[in-house]
Each structure stands twice: as C-alpha cells, then as structure tokens.
Design a protein around this motif. Structure first.
Motif, PDB file in Angstrom:
ATOM      1  N   VAL A 168      -2.360   3.232   5.070  1.00 51.18           N
ATOM      2  CA  VAL A 168      -3.598   3.814   4.611  1.00 51.18           C
ATOM      3  C   VAL A 168      -3.633   3.258   3.074  1.00 51.18           C
ATOM      4  N   GLU A 169      -4.670   2.829   2.921  1.00 56.45           N
ATOM      5  CA  GLU A 169      -5.127   2.237   1.421  1.00 56.45           C
ATOM      6  C   GLU A 169      -6.440   3.062   0.853  1.00 56.45           C
ATOM      7  N   ARG A 170      -6.707   2.881  -0.481  1.00 54.48           N
ATOM      8  CA  ARG A 170      -7.850   3.482  -0.832  1.00 54.48           C
ATOM      9  C   ARG A 170      -9.401   2.700  -0.447  1.00 54.48           C
ATOM     10  N   PRO A 171     -10.256   3.103  -0.305  1.00 48.97           N
ATOM     11  CA  PRO A 171     -11.590   2.653  -0.056  1.00 48.97           C
ATOM     12  C   PRO A 171     -11.877   1.361  -1.019  1.00 48.97           C
ATOM     13  N   THR A 181       4.667  10.600  -5.706  1.00 43.64           N
ATOM     14  CA  THR A 181       3.611  10.464  -6.869  1.00 43.64           C
ATOM     15  C   THR A 181       4.181  10.923  -8.076  1.00 43.64           C
ATOM     16  N   THR A 182       4.136  10.261  -9.126  1.00 46.85           N
ATOM     17  CA  THR A 182       4.183  11.052 -10.507  1.00 46.85           C
ATOM     18  C   THR A 182       3.206  11.214 -11.325  1.00 46.85           C
ATOM     19  N   GLY A 183       3.116  11.740 -12.527  1.00 43.32           N
ATOM     20  CA  GLY A 183       2.128  11.832 -13.421  1.00 43.32           C
ATOM     21  C   GLY A 183       1.255  13.202 -13.034  1.00 43.32           C
TER      22      GLY A 183
HETATM   23  N1  LIG Z   1       9.585   9.764  -6.788  1.00 42.35           N
HETATM   24  C1  LIG Z   1      10.259   8.474  -6.782  1.00 42.35           C
HETATM   25  O1  LIG Z   1      11.404   8.340  -6.119  1.00 42.35           O
HETATM   26  C2  LIG Z   1       9.284   7.389  -7.048  1.00 42.35           C
HETATM   27  C3  LIG Z   1       7.907   7.530  -7.525  1.00 42.35           C
HETATM   28  N2  LIG Z   1       7.173   6.477  -8.102  1.00 42.35           N
HETATM   29  C4  LIG Z   1       5.943   6.733  -8.134  1.00 42.35           C
HETATM   30  O2  LIG Z   1       4.980   6.447  -7.011  1.00 42.35           O
HETATM   31  C5  LIG Z   1       3.557   6.110  -7.541  1.00 42.35           C
HETATM   32  C6  LIG Z   1       3.277   4.566  -7.024  1.00 42.35           C
HETATM   33  O3  LIG Z   1       3.991   3.722  -7.562  1.00 42.35           O
HETATM   34  P1  LIG Z   1       4.027   2.295  -7.482  1.00 42.35           P
HETATM   35  O4  LIG Z   1       4.060   2.106  -6.122  1.00 42.35           O
HETATM   36  O5  LIG Z   1       4.788   1.277  -8.275  1.00 42.35           O
HETATM   37  O6  LIG Z   1       2.374   1.820  -7.689  1.00 42.35           O
HETATM   38  P2  LIG Z   1       1.400   0.775  -7.124  1.00 42.35           P
HETATM   39  O7  LIG Z   1       0.156   1.132  -8.181  1.00 42.35           O
HETATM   40  O8  LIG Z   1       1.969  -0.459  -6.711  1.00 42.35           O
HETATM   41  O9  LIG Z   1       0.864   1.646  -5.718  1.00 42.35           O
HETATM   42  C7  LIG Z   1       0.228   2.694  -5.632  1.00 42.35           C
HETATM   43  C8  LIG Z   1      -0.560   2.345  -4.171  1.00 42.35           C
HETATM   44  O10 LIG Z   1      -1.364   3.424  -3.949  1.00 42.35           O
HETATM   45  C9  LIG Z   1      -2.804   3.075  -3.856  1.00 42.35           C
HETATM   46  N3  LIG Z   1      -3.831   4.070  -3.809  1.00 42.35           N
HETATM   47  C10 LIG Z   1      -4.388   4.619  -5.139  1.00 42.35           C
HETATM   48  N4  LIG Z   1      -5.288   5.734  -4.658  1.00 42.35           N
HETATM   49  C11 LIG Z   1      -5.242   5.668  -3.339  1.00 42.35           C
HETATM   50  C12 LIG Z   1      -5.995   6.244  -2.305  1.00 42.35           C
HETATM   51  N5  LIG Z   1      -6.729   7.510  -2.639  1.00 42.35           N
HETATM   52  N6  LIG Z   1      -5.817   6.259  -0.950  1.00 42.35           N
HETATM   53  C13 LIG Z   1      -4.652   5.236  -0.630  1.00 42.35           C
HETATM   54  N7  LIG Z   1      -4.095   4.577  -1.729  1.00 42.35           N
HETATM   55  C14 LIG Z   1      -4.282   4.758  -2.755  1.00 42.35           C
HETATM   56  C15 LIG Z   1      -3.087   1.972  -4.743  1.00 42.35           C
HETATM   57  O11 LIG Z   1      -4.052   1.159  -4.470  1.00 42.35           O
HETATM   58  P3  LIG Z   1      -4.878   0.333  -6.047  1.00 42.35           P
HETATM   59  O12 LIG Z   1      -3.869  -0.445  -6.485  1.00 42.35           O
HETATM   60  O13 LIG Z   1      -5.848  -0.557  -5.211  1.00 42.35           O
HETATM   61  O14 LIG Z   1      -5.340   1.400  -6.798  1.00 42.35           O
HETATM   62  C16 LIG Z   1      -1.713   1.274  -4.794  1.00 42.35           C
HETATM   63  O15 LIG Z   1      -1.541   0.220  -3.848  1.00 42.35           O
HETATM   64  C17 LIG Z   1       3.684   6.212  -9.051  1.00 42.35           C
HETATM   65  O16 LIG Z   1       3.434   7.677  -9.419  1.00 42.35           O
HETATM   66  C18 LIG Z   1       5.038   6.196  -9.345  1.00 42.35           C
HETATM   67  O17 LIG Z   1       5.715   6.725 -10.489  1.00 42.35           O
HETATM   68  C19 LIG Z   1       7.509   5.215  -7.725  1.00 42.35           C
HETATM   69  C20 LIG Z   1       9.012   4.933  -7.634  1.00 42.35           C
HETATM   70  C21 LIG Z   1       9.904   5.891  -7.024  1.00 42.35           C
END
Ligand SMILES: NC(=O)C1=CN([C@@H]2O[C@H](COP(=O)(O)OP(=O)(O)OC[C@H]3O[C@@H](n4cnc5c(N)ncnc54)[C@H](OP(=O)(O)O)[C@@H]3O)[C@@H](O)[C@H]2O)C=CC1
Ligand SMILES: O=C(O)C1=N[C@H](C(=O)O)C[C@H](O)C1
Length: 276
Positions: free
Chosen positions: A39-42, A105-107
């Motif tokens: 799944v990815e975002r719209p 997800t963090t933050g």
């Molecule tokens: N807990 C852990 O062990 C780890 C946590 N993390 C966390 O994971 C998160 C992602 O990191 P990272 O992969 O580097 O970030 P990226 O930005 O590379 O990936 C996030 C993805 O999620 C997509 N996304 C955003 N909103 C939606 C939605 N509503 N529906 C579907 N997809 C969505 C983004 O799309 P688009 O870019 O188009 O907005 C992007 O493709 C961060 O919060 C990071 O801190 C990362 C590594 C390890």
C-alpha cells in the motif's frame, strides 16, 4: 518466500519507502511469511507498480494500491513504517480486520496513544521506535546502568545521528533509550528531558536526561547513551549499518504477535527482554 500452507500473509504499507522496500526484500527471504499486499499513499508515483520489482526482486504479482481496506481484509498482519497520521488510520483498519499491526513509525507523541490503545482492543499491536535486537538489548543495559549510578553524580545524555532525509527528532530510538534511562532511575522522562540547548542555557540541571541530534549523509542510525561522572564517562552505543535489521525484527514481531491475544505490545515483549 512464496505462499505455503500456514504461511502468514503480510501487507507492507509505505511500500515505496526506504523501510517499505527493505521489508519487501526481507519477507521474500524468510520462511513462513509471504507478501499479501503493498500500500502507498494516494497520489504516489508507485501506485500500480509491481512491489517485488520496485524492491529490486523479480515481479511478484503484488501491485501497489492506495485502497487499503480490501487488502487488510485478506491478510494476517501489516508492517507499518510510514508517518504518524497514516499509522493512526492503519491502526483503525487493522482493528477492523482484527489483524496484527507492527508499528515502526516514529515521531508519534502522547496525543496519539489513546487511538492506538483503542485499536489494540481488537488488533495485536507491536510498536517500537527500534525493531532491532541490538537496540532493545542496549535499552536493557541502559536501564541497568541508570539504576546502578546515582543521579546526583552521573549525568545522562543521549546522542543520535541519522541520514539527511529523516524528518523527526529526537529519533524514536533516542526516546526509547531515554525512557529506559528514566525507568532505571524511577523518574518520568517527560518531566526530566532536555531536548534542545541553545544560547546561554545555564549550568546543567542535575537529574535531567539530555538529547542531541545530528543529521547527515546516508547514516542508517547511530545511538549512544553517555553516562558522565566526575573523572570518567561510560558510553553504551549501537550502530545500524543496514535497514534489514529493522525489517527482520518487524517480521519476527508479526510472527510472534500472530499467537497473542489482542493487545498493545513492545519489542521487549517479542524478544523476551521484559524481566531484565
Ligand atoms: N522502528 C524502527 O525500527 C524503524 C523506524 N523507522 C521509521 O519508519 C518511518 C519511515 O521511515 P523511512 O522508510 O526511512 O521513510 P520513507 O519516507 O522512505 O518511507 C515512508 C513511506 O510511507 C509512505 N506513506 C506516507 N503516508 C502514507 C499513507 N497514508 N499511506 C501509505 N503510505 C504512506 C511515504 O510515501 P511518500 O514518500 O510518497 O509520502 C513513503 O513511501 C519513519 O518514521 C522512521 O523513523 C525507520 C527505520 C527503523
Ligand atoms: O528514520 C530512520 O531511518 C530510523 N528511524 C528510527 C528512529 O527514529 O529511531 C530507527 C532507526 O534509527 C532508523
């Protein structure tokens, strides 16, 4: 891994992201799980693309979609490394589908917790700021060190560095390690953390836990907890050099949670590290 009888079907949300692609590759390597949806975002450019191909594997026939609900209805778990607002929506969907929701997800902050707790009445949630074995073991060591060393003589600082694309600070891992230190001291992190220093700050307040953030290049994730005393310092550190450590942890969490009751779990539960 292709689907075999009893194999756990996993969805990757944020499938085109850094972690999304690592998760897709990792699922393909591990026995007992298979990719059931992506799944990815719209509006994402990845929509309609083959998930395996995008992750650098051969085509796997799973096309990336923004229509999450039907995908959730046909899987046993979702691996979610996206963004806070998206994770809250996926938590609602995972609860509706009564499946496992692994949240990396963090933050996210305290205001998000009630919705996740409510989702965990039906879903099995595993949430952690870091899914690696190494960081979770480190958190146990930090808790023990903080418990052993008196706050009046030993200052605790958490230092982290990540790649230039990271959007949240301090990192989820830094906060997890700060919580471990606070737990060891029997204090509440929220009341004792110093997350930013700038200008004439005055002397360090005893008993606080400080955070410092560095960003640059392609650094996957580096964390140190520094315990600074009079005439000596102790450093407890972890360096991640490959995102697959987080992806393997997430798959392990999903397989573990498959056999649990609905609830809200951490990686310490998954790894059996809660008693240390
Ligand atoms: N807990 C852990 O062990 C780890 C946590 N993390 C966390 O994971 C998160 C992602 O990191 P990272 O992969 O580097 O970030 P990226 O930005 O590379 O990936 C996030 C993805 O999620 C997509 N996304 C955003 N909103 C939606 C939605 N509503 N529906 C579907 N997809 C969505 C983004 O799309 P688009 O870019 O188009 O907005 C992007 O493709 C961060 O919060 C990071 O801190 C990362 C590594 C390890
Ligand atoms: O955004 C990242 O990349 C990472 N995020 C997590 C965090 O915030 O601690 C885990 C890991 O350090 C990589």
């Amino acid at each position: 891994m292709t689907e075999t009888p009893g194999s756990m079907g996993l969805i990757v949300v944020g499938a085109a992201g850094r972690m999304g692609q690592s998760l897709i590759r990792t699922i393909a390597e591990i026995d007992g799980v298979h990719l059931a949806g992506a799944v990815e975002r719209p509006g994402s450019e990845a929509l309609g693309r083959d998930a395996g191909e995008l992750a650098g594997l051969g085509p796997d026939g799973i096309l990336i979609t923004d229509d999450a609900l039907p995908v959730f209805a046909q899987a046993e778990g979702v691996l979610d490394f996206t963004a806070p607002a998206a994770t809250l929506e996926f938590a609602d969907l995972a609860a509706q589908a009564r499946i496992v929701h692994v949240i990396g997800t963090t933050g996210m902050d305290a205001s998000h917790e009630p919705r996740l707790h409510s989702a965990s009445r039906h879903a099995r949630i595993v949430k952690s700021g870091n899914m690696s074995l190494g960081v979770n073991l480190l958190s146990v060591l930090v808790r023990q060190a903080a418990r052993a060393l008196e706050a009046s003589n030993w200052d605790i600082e958490v230092l982290e560095m990540h790649h230039r694309h990271k959007v949240d600070a301090p990192s989820g891992t830094a906060l997890l390690l700060g919580e471990a230190a606070a737990g060891g001291r029997g204090i509440d992190l929220a009341d004792h953390s110093v997350r930013v220093r700038d200008g004439h700050t005055g002397a360090r307040e005893p008993g606080t836990i400080g955070f410092a953030t560095l960003r640059g290049g392609s650094v996957v994730g580096e964390h140190s907890v520094i315990l600074a005393g009079e005439g000596e310092t102790i450093e407890l550190s972890h360096k991640a050099t490959d995102r697959s450590i987080f992806a393997r942890g997430a798959v392990r969490a999903a397989l573990w949670a498959r056999h649990q009751k609905p609830g809200y779990y951490s990686m310490l539960d998954v790894l059996g590290l809660t008693d240390y």
